[in-house]
Design a protein around this motif. Structure first.
Motif, PDB file in Angstrom:
ATOM      1  N   GLY A  83       9.112  -6.316 -13.648  1.00  0.00           N
ATOM      2  CA  GLY A  83       9.965  -5.372 -13.023  1.00  0.00           C
ATOM      3  C   GLY A  83       9.841  -3.786 -13.737  1.00  0.00           C
ATOM      4  O   GLY A  83      10.008  -2.937 -13.110  1.00  0.00           O
ATOM      5  N   LYS A  84       9.052  -3.571 -14.954  1.00  0.00           N
ATOM      6  CA  LYS A  84       9.082  -2.392 -15.304  1.00  0.00           C
ATOM      7  C   LYS A  84       7.624  -1.969 -15.273  1.00  0.00           C
ATOM      8  O   LYS A  84       7.382  -0.560 -15.832  1.00  0.00           O
ATOM      9  N   VAL A  85       6.868  -2.512 -14.509  1.00  0.00           N
ATOM     10  CA  VAL A  85       5.401  -1.696 -14.394  1.00  0.00           C
ATOM     11  C   VAL A  85       5.699  -0.866 -12.987  1.00  0.00           C
ATOM     12  O   VAL A  85       5.992  -1.005 -12.009  1.00  0.00           O
ATOM     13  N   THR A  86       5.264   0.440 -13.482  1.00  0.00           N
ATOM     14  CA  THR A  86       5.308   1.265 -12.440  1.00  0.00           C
ATOM     15  C   THR A  86       3.937   2.056 -12.445  1.00  0.00           C
ATOM     16  O   THR A  86       3.858   3.177 -11.820  1.00  0.00           O
ATOM     17  N   ASN A  87       3.218   1.768 -13.212  1.00  0.00           N
ATOM     18  CA  ASN A  87       1.681   2.554 -13.271  1.00  0.00           C
ATOM     19  C   ASN A  87       0.618   1.950 -12.573  1.00  0.00           C
ATOM     20  O   ASN A  87      -0.441   2.755 -12.335  1.00  0.00           O
ATOM     21  N   TYR A  88       0.644   0.612 -12.037  1.00  0.00           N
ATOM     22  CA  TYR A  88      -0.068   0.034 -11.103  1.00  0.00           C
ATOM     23  C   TYR A  88       0.768  -0.729 -10.095  1.00  0.00           C
ATOM     24  O   TYR A  88       2.008  -0.636 -10.412  1.00  0.00           O
ATOM     25  N   PHE A  89       0.012  -0.927  -8.917  1.00  0.00           N
ATOM     26  CA  PHE A  89       1.116  -1.211  -7.863  1.00  0.00           C
ATOM     27  C   PHE A  89       0.262  -2.291  -7.040  1.00  0.00           C
ATOM     28  O   PHE A  89      -0.773  -2.479  -7.235  1.00  0.00           O
ATOM     29  N   MET A  90       1.129  -2.886  -6.018  1.00  0.00           N
ATOM     30  CA  MET A  90       0.376  -3.587  -5.075  1.00  0.00           C
ATOM     31  C   MET A  90       0.447  -2.924  -3.512  1.00  0.00           C
ATOM     32  O   MET A  90       1.076  -2.218  -3.126  1.00  0.00           O
ATOM     33  N   LEU A  91      -0.934  -3.203  -3.069  1.00  0.00           N
ATOM     34  CA  LEU A  91      -1.242  -2.645  -1.796  1.00  0.00           C
ATOM     35  C   LEU A  91      -0.901  -3.872  -0.780  1.00  0.00           C
ATOM     36  O   LEU A  91      -1.593  -4.867  -0.782  1.00  0.00           O
ATOM     37  N   GLY A  92       0.159  -3.661  -0.144  1.00  0.00           N
ATOM     38  CA  GLY A  92       0.844  -4.920   0.788  1.00  0.00           C
ATOM     39  C   GLY A  92       1.282  -5.935  -0.236  1.00  0.00           C
ATOM     40  O   GLY A  92       1.610  -5.539  -1.562  1.00  0.00           O
ATOM     41  N   ASP A  93       0.913  -7.141  -0.042  1.00  0.00           N
ATOM     42  CA  ASP A  93       1.206  -8.379  -0.660  1.00  0.00           C
ATOM     43  C   ASP A  93      -0.282  -9.006  -1.266  1.00  0.00           C
ATOM     44  O   ASP A  93      -0.377  -9.999  -2.095  1.00  0.00           O
ATOM     45  N   LYS A  94      -1.388  -8.238  -1.031  1.00  0.00           N
ATOM     46  CA  LYS A  94      -2.741  -8.804  -1.250  1.00  0.00           C
ATOM     47  C   LYS A  94      -3.501  -8.349  -2.283  1.00  0.00           C
ATOM     48  O   LYS A  94      -4.304  -9.221  -3.082  1.00  0.00           O
ATOM     49  N   TYR A  95      -3.398  -7.082  -2.663  1.00  0.00           N
ATOM     50  CA  TYR A  95      -4.137  -6.232  -3.533  1.00  0.00           C
ATOM     51  C   TYR A  95      -3.599  -5.609  -4.708  1.00  0.00           C
ATOM     52  O   TYR A  95      -2.321  -5.066  -4.289  1.00  0.00           O
ATOM     53  N   LEU A  96      -4.079  -5.643  -5.987  1.00  0.00           N
ATOM     54  CA  LEU A  96      -3.417  -5.285  -7.020  1.00  0.00           C
ATOM     55  C   LEU A  96      -4.325  -3.984  -7.310  1.00  0.00           C
ATOM     56  O   LEU A  96      -5.199  -4.159  -7.624  1.00  0.00           O
ATOM     57  N   ILE A  97      -3.726  -2.803  -7.396  1.00  0.00           N
ATOM     58  CA  ILE A  97      -4.355  -1.621  -7.510  1.00  0.00           C
ATOM     59  C   ILE A  97      -4.107  -1.009  -8.996  1.00  0.00           C
ATOM     60  O   ILE A  97      -2.988  -0.650  -9.135  1.00  0.00           O
TER      61      ILE A  97
END
Length: 501
Positions: free
Chosen positions: A435-449
């Motif tokens: 919940g504290k991760v804000t420097n990487y993200f999900m593109l939709g529900d499929k890809y971690l960027i």
């Protein structure tokens, strides 16, 4: 005042792009948030969302204090304040807000704004834009191998603020220019604001029609970043229709749409109803399918393409570091369609100070932006940093093309659902300790960027969510920490396996 106690391990997220770097708020947080009379230069939704499926909302806004594990909420109108619980998780809370508090109509922003880049003249030709420079800009874009897209002709294309007419000295044949740009494959948008320069024909016309903001009985002089001007009173239907008529004339020449700048709550007096003025500016912008907006209040779900506020050419909190958190917060504000400002930064002060552009920084900004719903350039990479940087940018655009079918699906769904395209890990994997991760993200529900976003970065350290994840030819089990190589020329993308969208 209303007091709300934190639940165990609860996290709270603001739907305000400028507060993205602060999120999430925890039991240990000790700060005050203003979610009214928007003091930021960006979008503000008066909404807080909890990882435990709770939310706080008031259409007119409110103030929050996080202190000693409690949330103190103060609203000008208690009857307007909504506190909702029982929605299970962050996603549940967001979807409740969509159903109950956001604009319901589907978003119809033009597909072209997502499939192809935007090129803005602002950093390329600030304050001195001309027809010749715009046409030269378009030809250089094509010559460098960048795809055609939408050109935004920014500030100083018009003769005076409030005329909404081409300056005929700079643009002697605007209709011909528009035809030439269209022939090259570009759409064209124009920058505009709701301000009207004093001592002009436009001012006299607006004054005679009683369309301007007043302070007591006198026309109000509004101080914005370029000058002190009069301002349309957007509460008056006649002012809106006056401007619409002006824009229809520009569209008749061949203009495809408009970049709606200004309208910031911070420039108005209390008697002008600042947040209402800002909302009405956004509402007006939403009537155009080729639009761009930077500042608004309580416009969640409207038909808008939003841009983050001008960023510095810096790795710091006013530059690259802010991009992902701001975008994630903006997505929680009911705006799935966004751009990460102009790549390399859109803050004119950097150019005016003679800052030297950094290749790694430019590419870091580019790879963060490359999977946003839109990619926006102003400075051309081949011109400021050479052919090697331009080649790297083209390779990043190739990565976007590879994922475009999935991104296009997300965009199509978000038009109706209003769900974020770029998602917090907590949104997709609730209660997984992310919940504290804000420097990487999900593109939709499929890809971690996971972008390379720091100076001299050699590696990327990640905590993987549950499941199986593929990076290149390697498959990783989730729920572990991994280290991957950092590369400014290539975006780190991990695919979630055994996942059905």
């Amino acid at each position: 005042m209303h007091n709300i106690e934190f639940l165990p391990e609860e996290l709270w997220y603001p739907a305000v792009s400028s507060y993205g770097l602060q999120m999430p708020y925890t039991e240990e947080s000790d700060c005050v948030l203003t979610l009214e009379n928007n003091p930021t230069p960006n979008q503000m939704q008066p909404l807080l969302l909890s990882s435990k499926g709770r939310l706080i909302y008031a259409a007119a806004g409110f103030r929050i204090r996080f202190h000693c594990g409690e949330i103190e909420v103060t609203a000008g109108d208690d009857a307007d304040l909504k506190f909702v619980s029982g929605q299970k998780d962050l996603r549940g809370a967001y979807l409740y807000a969509v159903k109950n508090f956001f604009a319901a109509a589907p978003i119809t922003v033009a597909d072209y704004l997502f499939e192809y880049p935007i090129y803005n003249t602002w950093m390329y030709a600030p304050f001195e834009v001309t027809a010749e420079k715009v046409l030269d800009y378009a030809r250089k874009i094509i010559a460098s191998g960048l795809p055609e897209g939408t050109i935004i002709i920014d500030d100083k294309w018009c003769d005076t603020y409030g005329s909404w007419q081409f300056d005929r000295k700079k643009f002697p044949q605007p209709e011909l220019l528009l035809q030439q740009l269209h022939a090259l494959g570009f759409k064209v948008m124009l920058w505009l604001c709701p301000y009207v320069s004093f001592n002009t024909t436009a001012y006299a016309d607006c004054l005679q029609k009683d369309l301007l903001l007043r302070r007591n009985s006198e026309i109000y002089s509004l101080q914005w970043w370029n000058e002190s001007s009069a301002c349309l009173d957007l509460r008056k239907r006649e002012a809106i229709e006056y401007l619409r008529t002006k824009l229809e004339r520009l569209q008749a020449l061949g203009v495809d749409g408009f970049k709606f700048d200004g309208g910031d709550s911070m420039y108005y007096l209390a008697e002008h109803e600042p947040d209402k003025q800002s909302y009405l500016w956004a509402e007006f912008a939403s009537s155009y399918n080729y639009n761009e907006l930077r500042a608004e209040f309580n416009g969640a779900g409207l038909n808008l393409f939003e841009r983050l506020a001008d960023k510095r050419h810096s790795f710091g909190e006013n530059g690259v570091q802010s991009l992902v958190p701001a975008a994630l917060a903006l997505g929680l504000g009911g705006h799935p369609f966004i751009a990460a400002d102009m790549i390399g930064g859109g803050e004119i002060k950097d150019l005016q100070s003679g800052i030297k552009h950094d290749r790694a920084l430019f590419l870091a900004h580019c790879q963060i932006a490359i999977l946003f719903p839109n990619v926006q350039f102003s400075l051309l990479p081949a011109e400021i940093l050479g052919t090697e940087t331009n080649r790297s940018v083209l390779e990043l655009l190739d990565q976007r093309r590879e994922l475009w079918p999935y991104l296009a699906q997300l965009i199509a769904r978000a038009r109706v659902t209003k769900e974020p395209v770029l998602r917090l890990l907590e949104y997709v994997f609730p209660n997984a300790g992310l919940g504290k991760v804000t420097n990487y993200f999900m593109l939709g529900d499929k890809y971690l960027i996971a972008p390379t976003d720091k100076p001299n970065q050699k590696e990327i350290r990640l905590t993987l969510p549950p499941g199986k994840w593929r990076y290149d030819a390697t498959v990783y089990e989730g729920c572990q920490n991994i280290v991957l190589p950092a590369d400014y020329r290539h975006l780190c993308i991990l695919e979630r396996l055994s996942y059905q969208s």
